[in-house]
Design an enzyme around this catalytic site. Structure first.
Site, PDB file in Angstrom:
ATOM      1  N   SER A 178       4.012  34.919  -3.821  1.00 13.90           N
ATOM      2  CA  SER A 178       4.422  33.811  -4.701  1.00 13.90           C
ATOM      3  C   SER A 178       5.738  34.005  -5.439  1.00 13.90           C
ATOM      4  CB  SER A 178       3.312  33.503  -5.711  1.00 13.90           C
ATOM      5  OG  SER A 178       2.296  32.738  -5.098  1.00 13.90           O
ATOM      6  N   LYS A 191       8.430  31.455  -4.899  1.00 15.97           N
ATOM      7  CA  LYS A 191       8.599  30.247  -5.707  1.00 15.97           C
ATOM      8  C   LYS A 191       9.890  30.291  -6.510  1.00 15.97           C
ATOM      9  CE  LYS A 191       3.685  29.012  -6.158  1.00 15.97           C
ATOM     10  NZ  LYS A 191       3.006  29.988  -5.305  1.00 15.97           N
ATOM     11  N   SER A 202       1.043  29.523 -10.873  1.00 14.64           N
ATOM     12  CA  SER A 202       1.414  29.782  -9.477  1.00 14.64           C
ATOM     13  C   SER A 202       0.811  28.747  -8.536  1.00 14.64           C
ATOM     14  CB  SER A 202       0.979  31.190  -9.045  1.00 14.64           C
ATOM     15  OG  SER A 202       1.731  31.625  -7.936  1.00 14.64           O
TER      16      SER A 202
END
Length: 431
Positions: free
Chosen positions: A127, A130, A184
């Site tokens: 993640s 991102k 997230s």
């Protein structure tokens, strides 16, 4: 004949190019064409990175096979960064023992790299990907704009992290950013990517993410998903993450969102669903003095990844972590330990440099022939060499040799082909 070059001229051009390569090689104390195949006279020793004595967790999947190493890309930011092992300033204290397969500490303001472990070793992002979405899309979207969630926005891997957006729900863009960075949310990532891609939707944003990575100098980064959910061929490096994080921390909205502890996801009265609260999962902001925020990440394949920034005595540092395990230290704790180590170093400590972003007019576009926003294979090393040289990375001699070789090879090939065929050059047909 039109387009024909006399043989004498061709030979002179090729000879001149060969002479230039040899001259540059001699100036940089590098092997020339005659001895390029000979083994290097001195092999640089790889210093092992400090690691705790722990057993790997049961059931950990095999690491994905990374792309083939490119010696030019491994040296972006400085020749000393081209190692699978430890690189730290001479005389510096020993860095913390971490389970991370690679990490890096850099100064957000000066761009100096303070140290790293395999800075250019390929890793799977999870993640922290991102952050590349933030770097690519945040400035395009009005945070006050209200949008409606589509069914495609909720098409995420079952069991993966999500904010809990509702099909047909209406949210402003700032709420989506909070859901992305605090919780997230992969559903928030899909929605933001769709919005950022305009008529091209999410696929266009992924193309733009790869173009933005190249603009930032993150040549080892390739995005397949906007959220960091695993996808074939999706890689990054600790060095690249620092470049991407530096872009994010330069954005006021990102800094605001990254330090937000809790946020309210509004009720959807039309859908008869109440609102709820989310909390920032980055524990650095609660436990580390001077924390600036960052991003956590985890998938079974990537393991734990982490990016965290902090400020102390007017100095802002960022730590990036890839391939870590949660014991004995969690991802954010490994980031905190690296920040402590970085702040213990003198302000002039450096083993390399975060390269500066390319100018807007030089940005790689989605029209690249190699797809997914990646620079064409022929142009990529030349661009990397030139960028690195400008930022005190590769030596000027090395950058010059690479640029001349890359320029000479296509020309020599073209001249040879003309000599054989002696026909006018035709317009290339796309394949």
């Amino acid at each position: 004949m039109r387009g024909y070059t006399p043989p004498t001229t061709r030979r002179r051009v090729v000879a001149a190019l060969a002479a230039a390569v040899t001259a540059f090689a001699a100036a940089a104390a590098l092997p020339g064409p005659a001895d390029a195949a000979q083994p290097a006279a001195r092999k640089v020793e790889t210093i092992p990175c400090p690691r705790p004595t722990v057993k790997p967790p049961k059931g950990r999947p095999a690491r994905p096979i990374p792309p083939k190493d490119d010696p030019v890309l491994r040296a972006v930011g400085g020749d000393g960064l081209a190692t699978d092992g430890l690189v730290v300033p001479a005389g510096s204290p020993r860095p913390p023992a971490l389970t991370a397969t690679s990490w890096l500490v850099a100064d957000l303001d000066t761009g100096e790299v303070l140290g790293g472990c395999g800075p250019h070793v390929y890793g799977t992002p999870a993640s922290v990907q991102k952050l590349l979405l933030v770097a690519t899309v945040m400035d395009k979207l009005d945070p006050k704009k209200v949008i409606t969630v589509t069914p495609g926005d909720l098409d995420i891997e079952p069991g993966s992290s999500a904010v809990g957006l509702l099909k047909g729900g209406q949210y402003n863009v700032s709420t989506l950013w909070l859901g992305l960075l605090l919780n997230s949310g992969n559903d928030a990532a899909n929605t933001l990517a769709r919005l950022g891609g305009g008529a091209g939707g999410l696929p266009a944003t992924i193309t733009d993410m790869n173009a933005e990575a190249k603009r930032l100098g993150a040549y080892q980064t390739h995005a397949v998903t906007p959220s960091g959910l695993d996808g074939p061929g999706q890689f990054t490096s600790a060095y690249d993450l620092a470049l991407i994080a530096r872009s994010c921390f330069a954005k006021p909205d990102f800094r605001k969102y990254a330090l937000t502890e809790t946020a309210k996801i509004p009720a959807q009265k039309r859908l008869k669903k109440g609102g709820f609260q989310i909390q920032n999962e980055n524990k650095l902001i609660y436990n580390y003095k001077g924390a600036l925020g960052g991003k956590t990440g985890f998938t079974k394949l990537a393991r734990h990844s982490y990016v965290g920034g902090a400020e102390r005595n007017g100095r802002r540092l960022v730590a990036t972590v890839l391939g870590a395990e949660a014991a004995p230290l969690r991802g954010w704790q490994q980031g905190a330990a690296l920040l402590d180590w970085g702040f213990s170093l003198p302000k002039d400590a450096s083993v390399g440099k975060l390269v500066a972003p390319a100018s807007t007019d030089a940005q790689v576009t989605s029209a690249d022939s190699s797809g997914a926003g990646a620079a064409p294979e022929q142009d990529r090393p030349a661009a990397a060499a030139a960028r690195t040289s400008a930022d005190r990375g590769l030596s000027l001699g090395m950058a010059a040799v690479i640029a001349v070789v890359l320029a000479a090879t296509p020309l020599q090939h073209l001249l040879t082909q003309r000599r054989r065929r002696r026909v006018p050059r035709r317009t290339a047909v796309p394949r």
